[in-house]
Design an enzyme around this catalytic site. Structure first.
Site, short mmCIF file in Angstrom:
data_model
loop_
_atom_site.label_atom_id
_atom_site.label_comp_id
_atom_site.label_asym_id
_atom_site.label_seq_id
_atom_site.Cartn_x
_atom_site.Cartn_y
_atom_site.Cartn_z
CB CYS A 170 -0.93 -0.08 1.22
SG CYS A 170 -2.09 1.28 1.44
CG ASP A 227 -6.38 -1.13 -5.71
OD1 ASP A 227 -7.06 -0.17 -5.33
OD2 ASP A 227 -5.24 -1.38 -5.27
CG HIS A 259 -5.54 -1.34 -1.99
ND1 HIS A 259 -4.51 -0.88 -2.77
CD2 HIS A 259 -5.24 -0.98 -0.72
CE1 HIS A 259 -3.63 -0.24 -2.02
NE2 HIS A 259 -4.04 -0.30 -0.76
#
Length: 289
Positions: A170, A227, A259
């Site tokens: 991330c 995502d 994600h």
């Protein structure tokens, strides 16, 4: 180039019953960031058997005392070093577990607390507060210097910093790409669903798309097609930039992944994609470190 380390998962699941009982004290009691809730009852826990693992400190730039979580195989000298870069929630329990997974695979792994100067992200009640009060205030240049210091420390602490890799998730996925352009001594990186494009700011002047032609080491990018924060179009732009630069880096897309698909403590976890991506990661580092 060396022989690959074993491409095993080194993941151990606690039973659903025992895990739910442990979560009775709350996610924060187990070391998960408040903003990262809810925490899955079957989150993976990697044991410390055969590992030297725990929190420590090292000296970063300007003599700053930085906290870090380090895990390494007991009795193994000169293991390749993997810098583990935290997700947006900071150095919490899941990042520590990931660090142990790399150590269980034969690496010296260290995860520095890269938000430490700005505050404790694990106490932020929600992601909006976390971003406003801490994440947005962290300069990229500071992060690069802190990772350099972590690598130098690892080289003095029994790791082989000449065989250096970096991985991040991330927020840390974006940092992984940037660090590959920053450190000429890096051998490989693995970027997990890190942001690729964006508007420059004073503290974050460049994004991965801007430095695709400046990478010092091959980076493996791992991205989910579902995502919403990193659309497929952005991933395709990065793939095109890498191709134009004749880069040895590559991106793998996972059609069913969102994600955070490796984050087994979160609802976004996608087991099939995570298993393949983890094997690809160990293979990538096994080849390049």
């Amino acid at each position: 180039m060396t022989d690959r380390l074993p491409e095993t998962e080194n993941w151990v699941r606690m039973s659903g019953v025992s895990r739910r009982a442990a979560l009775g004290g709350g996610a924060a009691a187990l070391g998960y960031a408040l903003a990262a809730q809810p925490v899955r009852a079957d989150a993976i826990v990697t044991p410390t058997d055969g590992l030297d693992a725990g929190m420590l400190t090292f000296k970063a730039a300007n003599g700053f005392t930085m906290n870090a979580y380090r895990a390494k195989p007991k009795g193994k000298a000169n293991a390749p070093v993997v810098l583990v870069v935290q997700e947006i929630f900071g150095l919490h329990e899941w990042i520590k577990d990931i660090t142990r997974r790399f150590a269980a695979a034969g690496y010296y792994a260290i995860a520095p607390d890269l938000y430490q100067r700005e505050g404790d992200p694990t106490t932020a009640p929600d992601i909006q507060t976390l971003f406003k009060t801490i994440v947005s205030k962290v300069p990229d240049a500071q992060v690069m210097a802190d990772l350099d210091a972590a690598a130098a420390f690892a080289g003095k602490d029994g790791g082989n910093a000449k065989r250096l890799g970096v991985t991040g998730f991330c927020w840390g996925g974006r940092i992984t790409w940037l660090y590959a352009a920053h450190n000429p001594g890096l051998r490989a990186g693995v970027a997990w669903y890190g942001r690729l494009v964006g508007q420059p700011t004073d503290l974050q002047p460049k994004h991965p798309i801007d430095i695709a032609a400046q990478l010092n080491a091959p980076v493996l990018g791992l991205y989910g097609d579902l995502d919403k924060g990193i659309p497929i179009a952005d991933v395709e732009k990065m793939q095109a930039a890498l191709k134009a630069a004749n880069s040895s880096s590559k991106i793998i897309r996972f059609a069913e992944a969102d994600h955070g698909f490796l984050a087994d403590y979160r609802p976004s976890f996608h087991d099939a994609s995570a298993r393949i991506a983890w094997a690809e990661t160990l293979g990538w580092f096994g080849t390049h470190l």
